[in-house]
Write an enzyme that holds these catalytic residues in place. Sequence first.
Site, short mmCIF file in Angstrom:
data_model
loop_
_atom_site.label_atom_id
_atom_site.label_comp_id
_atom_site.label_asym_id
_atom_site.label_seq_id
_atom_site.Cartn_x
_atom_site.Cartn_y
_atom_site.Cartn_z
CD GLU A 65 -2.71 1.46 2.40
OE1 GLU A 65 -2.72 0.63 3.32
OE2 GLU A 65 -3.53 2.39 2.30
CG ASP A 88 -2.84 -2.35 4.56
OD1 ASP A 88 -1.97 -1.63 5.09
OD2 ASP A 88 -4.03 -2.02 4.46
CB ILE A 90 -0.70 -0.30 9.76
CG1 ILE A 90 0.71 -0.41 10.35
CG2 ILE A 90 -1.72 -0.12 10.89
CD1 ILE A 90 1.12 0.76 11.25
CG ASP A 91 -6.68 -3.02 6.84
OD1 ASP A 91 -6.78 -2.06 6.05
OD2 ASP A 91 -7.65 -3.71 7.19
CB THR A 93 -3.45 3.86 9.31
OG1 THR A 93 -2.77 2.88 8.52
CG2 THR A 93 -2.47 4.93 9.72
CG ASP A 216 -7.81 -1.77 2.29
OD1 ASP A 216 -6.93 -1.38 3.05
OD2 ASP A 216 -8.36 -1.04 1.43
C1 IPD Z 1 -8.68 1.18 5.96
C2 IPD Z 1 -9.26 0.17 6.90
C3 IPD Z 1 -10.65 0.60 7.34
C4 IPD Z 1 -11.55 0.82 6.18
C5 IPD Z 1 -10.94 1.78 5.19
C6 IPD Z 1 -9.56 1.30 4.77
P1 IPD Z 1 -6.05 1.56 5.98
O1 IPD Z 1 -7.39 0.79 5.53
O2 IPD Z 1 -9.35 -1.10 6.31
O3 IPD Z 1 -11.25 -0.38 8.14
O4 IPD Z 1 -12.77 1.32 6.64
O5 IPD Z 1 -11.78 1.85 4.09
O6 IPD Z 1 -9.00 2.23 3.87
O7 IPD Z 1 -6.04 2.88 5.25
O8 IPD Z 1 -6.09 1.74 7.44
O9 IPD Z 1 -4.98 0.64 5.51
CA CA Z 2 -2.76 0.53 5.47
#
Ligand code: IPD
Ligand code: CA
Length: 268
Positions: A65, A88, A90-91, A93, A216
Amino acid sequence: MTITEFAKQLAIDAGALIQQQSHRNFNVEEKTSKYDLVTEVDKMCEDFIKEKIAQAYPSHQVIGEESIEELDNLSLLENSDQYLWIIDPIDGTTNFVHGLPGYTVSIALMYQKEFVLGVVYEPHLQELFWAEKGKGAYCHNKQLTVTETDDIEKSLLSTGFPSDIEHARKKVIEGINQIGLRSNNIRSFGSAALHLAYVGAGRLEGYWEYGLNIWDVAAGYLIVKEAGGKVTDISGEPFTTRTKDILASNGKIHDSFYRSLNERSSNE
Ligand code: IPD
Ligand code: CA
């Protein structure tokens, strides 16, 4: 060490790195908007994962990502016949920035355009969810199966709130209006990968969200599938690497889940 063992250990090590870094003052930046955050820890963790993959498997390709701009586009997803990792670091963040648990490390592997491995690690509870194509889904060594619930009114569903507030987040909120009174209840933990792992683990019956990216959901997709669940796009079409709007469930509620969300559109 098998490639599966390698990926599992990599997710655990990356999670430990995030936890160490969480105690210091890290830099936070806005990415596409003020709703879309990235920290120096996301980048550090992605570099760590990429370096480990490069050392162990120098010929493998990686989509991450935080370094997506290094690639011309995402055409590797459709064109690569080789091993392709999708990560990813950190999913969730936003959780990480706010000192909340629930963020995950998500690592998936494709081979010849098929998902073959998915690992989601949640460092707070130290839960390691993983799946191998054709071999099932697991939390550590315990095999996972989705729930048997076939009634949407008895189903605990989940969603997330995407950074694209004009389109994707608006659709999520409309969906909550539509399905909130029909389901047992709704949860939102802040990581798409974790929501999918929880569907696979039988803790939730379903998950939907709009405006996601492949990093994600790639690992979580395989976990749901291998646990016996179903993943499609929000219109019921097959899940692909380009799917942005996702619907995942235990399979038994999939049609009523889909109908409940999409009935809204016909009333608009
Ligand atoms: C997010 C997370 C979050 C979701 C967002 C994503 P990120 O990813 O998965 O739960 O609601 O749509 O973008 O940006 O923290 O890697
Ligand atoms: Ca992320």
